[in-house]
Motif scaffolding. Sequence first.
Motif, PDB file in Angstrom:
ATOM      1  N   GLU A  12      -1.152   0.018  -5.992  1.00  0.00           N
ATOM      2  CA  GLU A  12      -0.584  -0.753  -7.103  1.00  0.00           C
ATOM      3  C   GLU A  12       0.119   0.160  -8.099  1.00  0.00           C
ATOM      4  OE1 GLU A  12      -3.898  -3.151  -8.456  1.00  0.00           O
ATOM      5  OE2 GLU A  12      -3.114  -4.863  -7.315  1.00  0.00           O
ATOM      6  N   PHE A  13      -0.448   1.332  -8.357  1.00  0.00           N
ATOM      7  CA  PHE A  13       0.221   2.290  -9.238  1.00  0.00           C
ATOM      8  C   PHE A  13       1.571   2.693  -8.643  1.00  0.00           C
ATOM      9  CE2 PHE A  13       1.217   6.788  -9.978  1.00  0.00           C
ATOM     10  CZ  PHE A  13       1.541   6.730 -11.325  1.00  0.00           C
ATOM     11  N   LEU A  14       1.568   3.063  -7.374  1.00  0.00           N
ATOM     12  CA  LEU A  14       2.799   3.540  -6.739  1.00  0.00           C
ATOM     13  C   LEU A  14       3.824   2.423  -6.553  1.00  0.00           C
ATOM     14  CD1 LEU A  14       1.250   5.954  -4.113  1.00  0.00           C
ATOM     15  CD2 LEU A  14       2.601   6.583  -6.124  1.00  0.00           C
ATOM     16  N   GLU A  15       3.358   1.189  -6.496  1.00  0.00           N
ATOM     17  CA  GLU A  15       4.259   0.048  -6.325  1.00  0.00           C
ATOM     18  C   GLU A  15       5.236  -0.060  -7.497  1.00  0.00           C
ATOM     19  OE1 GLU A  15       3.666  -4.641  -5.309  1.00  0.00           O
ATOM     20  OE2 GLU A  15       2.275  -3.752  -6.728  1.00  0.00           O
ATOM     21  N   HIS A  16       4.839   0.380  -8.656  1.00  0.00           N
ATOM     22  CA  HIS A  16       5.633   0.190  -9.862  1.00  0.00           C
ATOM     23  C   HIS A  16       6.437   1.405 -10.287  1.00  0.00           C
ATOM     24  CE1 HIS A  16       3.905  -3.736 -10.308  1.00  0.00           C
ATOM     25  NE2 HIS A  16       2.714  -3.205 -10.133  1.00  0.00           N
ATOM     26  N   VAL A  17       6.447   2.433  -9.466  1.00  0.00           N
ATOM     27  CA  VAL A  17       7.252   3.621  -9.744  1.00  0.00           C
ATOM     28  C   VAL A  17       8.037   3.967  -8.487  1.00  0.00           C
ATOM     29  CG1 VAL A  17       5.673   4.555 -11.481  1.00  0.00           C
ATOM     30  CG2 VAL A  17       5.382   5.214  -9.115  1.00  0.00           C
ATOM     31  N   ASP A  18       9.186   4.590  -8.656  1.00  0.00           N
ATOM     32  CA  ASP A  18       9.990   4.978  -7.495  1.00  0.00           C
ATOM     33  C   ASP A  18       9.235   6.005  -6.665  1.00  0.00           C
ATOM     34  OD1 ASP A  18      12.229   5.133  -5.797  1.00  0.00           O
ATOM     35  OD2 ASP A  18      12.955   6.894  -6.878  1.00  0.00           O
ATOM     36  N   ASP A  19       8.743   7.016  -7.323  1.00  0.00           N
ATOM     37  CA  ASP A  19       7.848   7.978  -6.708  1.00  0.00           C
ATOM     38  C   ASP A  19       7.037   8.602  -7.831  1.00  0.00           C
ATOM     39  OD1 ASP A  19       9.581   9.821  -7.870  1.00  0.00           O
ATOM     40  OD2 ASP A  19       9.998  10.899  -6.037  1.00  0.00           O
ATOM     41  N   ALA A  20       5.981   9.279  -7.483  1.00  0.00           N
ATOM     42  CA  ALA A  20       5.081   9.820  -8.498  1.00  0.00           C
ATOM     43  C   ALA A  20       4.723  11.252  -8.167  1.00  0.00           C
ATOM     44  CB  ALA A  20       3.810   8.983  -8.585  1.00  0.00           C
ATOM     45  N   ARG A  27      -6.560  12.080  -9.528  1.00  0.00           N
ATOM     46  CA  ARG A  27      -7.956  11.657  -9.662  1.00  0.00           C
ATOM     47  C   ARG A  27      -8.449  10.950  -8.403  1.00  0.00           C
ATOM     48  NH1 ARG A  27      -6.628  10.222 -15.514  1.00  0.00           N
ATOM     49  NH2 ARG A  27      -7.239  12.142 -16.555  1.00  0.00           N
ATOM     50  N   ARG A  28      -7.557  10.702  -7.489  1.00  0.00           N
ATOM     51  CA  ARG A  28      -7.939  10.129  -6.203  1.00  0.00           C
ATOM     52  C   ARG A  28      -8.480  11.268  -5.344  1.00  0.00           C
ATOM     53  NH1 ARG A  28      -7.443   6.313  -9.215  1.00  0.00           N
ATOM     54  NH2 ARG A  28      -5.635   4.973  -9.179  1.00  0.00           N
ATOM     55  N   SER A  29      -9.396  10.959  -4.485  1.00  0.00           N
ATOM     56  CA  SER A  29      -9.963  12.002  -3.640  1.00  0.00           C
ATOM     57  C   SER A  29      -8.938  12.466  -2.611  1.00  0.00           C
ATOM     58  CB  SER A  29     -11.210  11.479  -2.923  1.00  0.00           C
ATOM     59  OG  SER A  29     -10.845  10.505  -1.962  1.00  0.00           O
ATOM     60  N   ALA A  30      -9.073  13.692  -2.197  1.00  0.00           N
ATOM     61  CA  ALA A  30      -8.175  14.223  -1.167  1.00  0.00           C
ATOM     62  C   ALA A  30      -8.297  13.418   0.116  1.00  0.00           C
ATOM     63  CB  ALA A  30      -8.481  15.704  -0.916  1.00  0.00           C
ATOM     64  N   SER A  31      -9.508  12.967   0.430  1.00  0.00           N
ATOM     65  CA  SER A  31      -9.678  12.178   1.659  1.00  0.00           C
ATOM     66  C   SER A  31      -8.957  10.835   1.547  1.00  0.00           C
ATOM     67  CB  SER A  31     -11.156  11.980   1.985  1.00  0.00           C
ATOM     68  OG  SER A  31     -11.820  11.308   0.943  1.00  0.00           O
ATOM     69  N   LEU A  32      -8.935  10.237   0.365  1.00  0.00           N
ATOM     70  CA  LEU A  32      -8.196   8.986   0.181  1.00  0.00           C
ATOM     71  C   LEU A  32      -6.705   9.222   0.357  1.00  0.00           C
ATOM     72  CD1 LEU A  32      -7.841   6.002  -0.567  1.00  0.00           C
ATOM     73  CD2 LEU A  32      -7.796   6.716  -2.962  1.00  0.00           C
ATOM     74  N   LEU A  33      -6.180  10.285  -0.250  1.00  0.00           N
ATOM     75  CA  LEU A  33      -4.753  10.570  -0.113  1.00  0.00           C
ATOM     76  C   LEU A  33      -4.381  10.865   1.336  1.00  0.00           C
ATOM     77  CD1 LEU A  33      -4.152  12.661  -3.348  1.00  0.00           C
ATOM     78  CD2 LEU A  33      -3.690  10.244  -2.957  1.00  0.00           C
ATOM     79  N   ARG A  34      -5.252  11.583   2.053  1.00  0.00           N
ATOM     80  CA  ARG A  34      -5.004  11.837   3.488  1.00  0.00           C
ATOM     81  C   ARG A  34      -5.014  10.519   4.263  1.00  0.00           C
ATOM     82  NH1 ARG A  34      -8.193  16.490   2.576  1.00  0.00           N
ATOM     83  NH2 ARG A  34     -10.047  15.362   3.239  1.00  0.00           N
ATOM     84  N   TYR A  35      -5.963   9.634   3.942  1.00  0.00           N
ATOM     85  CA  TYR A  35      -6.032   8.327   4.607  1.00  0.00           C
ATOM     86  C   TYR A  35      -4.746   7.530   4.349  1.00  0.00           C
ATOM     87  CZ  TYR A  35      -6.940   3.378   5.100  1.00  0.00           C
ATOM     88  OH  TYR A  35      -6.820   2.048   5.407  1.00  0.00           O
ATOM     89  N   LEU A  36      -4.291   7.498   3.096  1.00  0.00           N
ATOM     90  CA  LEU A  36      -3.082   6.745   2.760  1.00  0.00           C
ATOM     91  C   LEU A  36      -1.872   7.278   3.515  1.00  0.00           C
ATOM     92  CD1 LEU A  36      -3.569   6.380  -1.099  1.00  0.00           C
ATOM     93  CD2 LEU A  36      -3.883   4.605   0.636  1.00  0.00           C
ATOM     94  N   MET A  37      -1.794   8.600   3.651  1.00  0.00           N
ATOM     95  CA  MET A  37      -0.689   9.202   4.412  1.00  0.00           C
ATOM     96  C   MET A  37      -0.815   8.862   5.896  1.00  0.00           C
ATOM     97  SD  MET A  37       1.327  11.161   2.343  1.00  0.00           S
ATOM     98  CE  MET A  37       2.031  12.420   3.362  1.00  0.00           C
ATOM     99  N   ALA A  38      -2.020   9.012   6.455  1.00  0.00           N
ATOM    100  CA  ALA A  38      -2.230   8.761   7.887  1.00  0.00           C
ATOM    101  C   ALA A  38      -1.979   7.296   8.240  1.00  0.00           C
ATOM    102  CB  ALA A  38      -3.640   9.171   8.289  1.00  0.00           C
ATOM    103  N   ALA A  39      -2.334   6.387   7.337  1.00  0.00           N
ATOM    104  CA  ALA A  39      -2.122   4.958   7.581  1.00  0.00           C
ATOM    105  C   ALA A  39      -0.662   4.566   7.392  1.00  0.00           C
ATOM    106  CB  ALA A  39      -3.009   4.135   6.642  1.00  0.00           C
ATOM    107  N   GLY A  40       0.118   5.478   6.833  1.00  0.00           N
ATOM    108  CA  GLY A  40       1.530   5.189   6.605  1.00  0.00           C
ATOM    109  C   GLY A  40       1.785   4.408   5.329  1.00  0.00           C
ATOM    110  N   TYR A  41       0.789   4.296   4.458  1.00  0.00           N
ATOM    111  CA  TYR A  41       0.932   3.545   3.204  1.00  0.00           C
ATOM    112  C   TYR A  41       1.761   4.308   2.177  1.00  0.00           C
ATOM    113  CZ  TYR A  41      -2.887   0.498   4.830  1.00  0.00           C
ATOM    114  OH  TYR A  41      -3.679  -0.365   5.529  1.00  0.00           O
ATOM    115  N   VAL A  42       1.703   5.627   2.225  1.00  0.00           N
ATOM    116  CA  VAL A  42       2.488   6.465   1.318  1.00  0.00           C
ATOM    117  C   VAL A  42       3.153   7.562   2.131  1.00  0.00           C
ATOM    118  CG1 VAL A  42       0.970   6.016  -0.661  1.00  0.00           C
ATOM    119  CG2 VAL A  42       0.566   8.020   0.753  1.00  0.00           C
ATOM    120  N   GLU A  43       4.165   8.159   1.523  1.00  0.00           N
ATOM    121  CA  GLU A  43       4.856   9.263   2.192  1.00  0.00           C
ATOM    122  C   GLU A  43       5.222  10.322   1.163  1.00  0.00           C
ATOM    123  OE1 GLU A  43       8.294   7.560   4.005  1.00  0.00           O
ATOM    124  OE2 GLU A  43       9.299   7.172   2.099  1.00  0.00           O
ATOM    125  N   ASN A  44       5.472  11.503   1.665  1.00  0.00           N
ATOM    126  CA  ASN A  44       5.916  12.614   0.840  1.00  0.00           C
ATOM    127  C   ASN A  44       7.340  12.319   0.395  1.00  0.00           C
ATOM    128  OD1 ASN A  44       6.820  15.062  -0.141  1.00  0.00           O
ATOM    129  ND2 ASN A  44       5.879  16.254   1.482  1.00  0.00           N
TER     130      ASN A  44
END
Length: 68
Positions: A12-20, A27-44
């Motif tokens: 929801e945070f990323l939905e409202h910004v072009d990129d961050a 403050r998100r855990s590294a494992s959460l960020l890795r999960y989001l990347m692996a699931a394809g929900y976010v990208e570099n």
Amino acid sequence: MTLDDDTLATLEFLEHVDDAELFRVHRRSASLLRYLMAAGYVENSGPGRMRITDVGRLALREHRESTA
């Protein structure tokens, strides 16, 4: 589809910004960020930056529909 609270808040945070800058979501855990990347929900989106993908937007929409 139901997203857990941390995933939902991050998308929801990323939905409202072009990129961050990663420090905005640090403050998100590294494992959460890795999960989001692996699931394809976010990208570099450049050095130290990330953005939500179409897959992430779809996951948000499906979550909202399933909890409405």
